[in-house]
Design a protein around this motif. Structure first.
Motif, short mmCIF file in Angstrom:
data_model
loop_
_atom_site.label_atom_id
_atom_site.label_comp_id
_atom_site.label_asym_id
_atom_site.label_seq_id
_atom_site.Cartn_x
_atom_site.Cartn_y
_atom_site.Cartn_z
N GLU A 163 36.60 14.82 69.82
CA GLU A 163 36.22 13.42 70.00
C GLU A 163 37.38 12.49 69.66
O GLU A 163 37.57 11.48 70.32
N GLU A 164 38.17 12.81 68.65
CA GLU A 164 39.28 11.95 68.26
C GLU A 164 40.28 11.82 69.41
O GLU A 164 40.74 10.74 69.73
N GLU A 165 40.61 12.91 70.08
CA GLU A 165 41.52 12.86 71.22
C GLU A 165 40.90 12.09 72.37
O GLU A 165 41.55 11.32 73.05
N TYR A 166 39.61 12.26 72.60
CA TYR A 166 38.90 11.57 73.68
C TYR A 166 38.92 10.06 73.47
O TYR A 166 39.10 9.30 74.40
N ASP A 167 38.77 9.61 72.23
CA ASP A 167 38.68 8.19 71.93
C ASP A 167 40.04 7.50 71.86
O ASP A 167 40.10 6.29 71.79
N LYS A 168 41.12 8.28 71.88
CA LYS A 168 42.46 7.73 71.64
C LYS A 168 42.81 6.58 72.59
O LYS A 168 43.39 5.59 72.17
N ASP A 169 42.49 6.68 73.86
CA ASP A 169 42.90 5.67 74.84
C ASP A 169 41.79 4.67 75.15
O ASP A 169 41.98 3.80 75.98
N GLU A 170 40.66 4.78 74.49
CA GLU A 170 39.56 3.85 74.73
C GLU A 170 39.76 2.57 73.92
O GLU A 170 40.37 2.58 72.86
N LYS A 171 39.23 1.48 74.46
CA LYS A 171 39.18 0.25 73.68
C LYS A 171 37.84 -0.43 73.95
O LYS A 171 37.26 -0.28 75.03
N MET A 172 37.36 -1.16 72.97
CA MET A 172 36.09 -1.85 73.10
C MET A 172 36.35 -3.24 73.69
O MET A 172 37.29 -3.93 73.29
N VAL A 173 35.51 -3.63 74.64
CA VAL A 173 35.65 -4.91 75.32
C VAL A 173 34.26 -5.51 75.54
O VAL A 173 33.24 -4.83 75.40
N VAL A 174 34.22 -6.79 75.89
CA VAL A 174 32.98 -7.44 76.31
C VAL A 174 32.84 -7.22 77.80
O VAL A 174 33.79 -7.47 78.57
N LEU A 175 31.68 -6.74 78.22
CA LEU A 175 31.42 -6.46 79.64
C LEU A 175 30.41 -7.47 80.18
O LEU A 175 29.34 -7.65 79.61
N LEU A 176 30.78 -8.16 81.25
CA LEU A 176 29.87 -9.09 81.93
C LEU A 176 29.28 -8.34 83.11
O LEU A 176 30.01 -7.87 83.97
N ARG A 177 27.95 -8.23 83.15
CA ARG A 177 27.30 -7.48 84.23
C ARG A 177 26.34 -8.36 84.98
O ARG A 177 25.78 -9.24 84.52
#
Length: 84
Positions: free
Chosen positions: A70-84
């Motif tokens: 999971e640590e490797e999987y999350d490395k390139d992720e970032k949290m953002v606000v999503l407008l849907r």
């Protein structure tokens, strides 16, 4: 754009004005369409070489490997606000 920058931009508009999300429909004529925003969420995104932009991450796919991945999987992720 950050949340603060969005707030600053929106303050100059009529508070009763509707907000829509405009995007290229992808048709032959490159029509720009606008969709109502019905939801605002926080979500994870990661860059997609195939799409040439960020894509929303649905979650970690289940597999037989240990949770250490999971640590490797999350490395390139970032949290953002999503407008849907």
């Amino acid at each position: 754009m950050t949340v603060q920058e969005l707030i600053e931009k929106l303050q100059s508009f009529d508070p009763q004005m509707e907000v829509e999300f405009a995007y290229n429909y992808g048709d032959h004529w490159r029509t720009e369409v606008a969709k109502h925003i019905t939801e605002i969420d926080e979500g994870a995104v990661t860059y997609s070489d195939y799409h040439g932009m960020n894509k929303v991450v649905d979650g970690i796919e289940e597999d037989d490997e240990e949770e250490d991945d999971e640590e490797e999987y999350d490395k390139d992720e970032k949290m953002v606000v999503l407008l849907r």
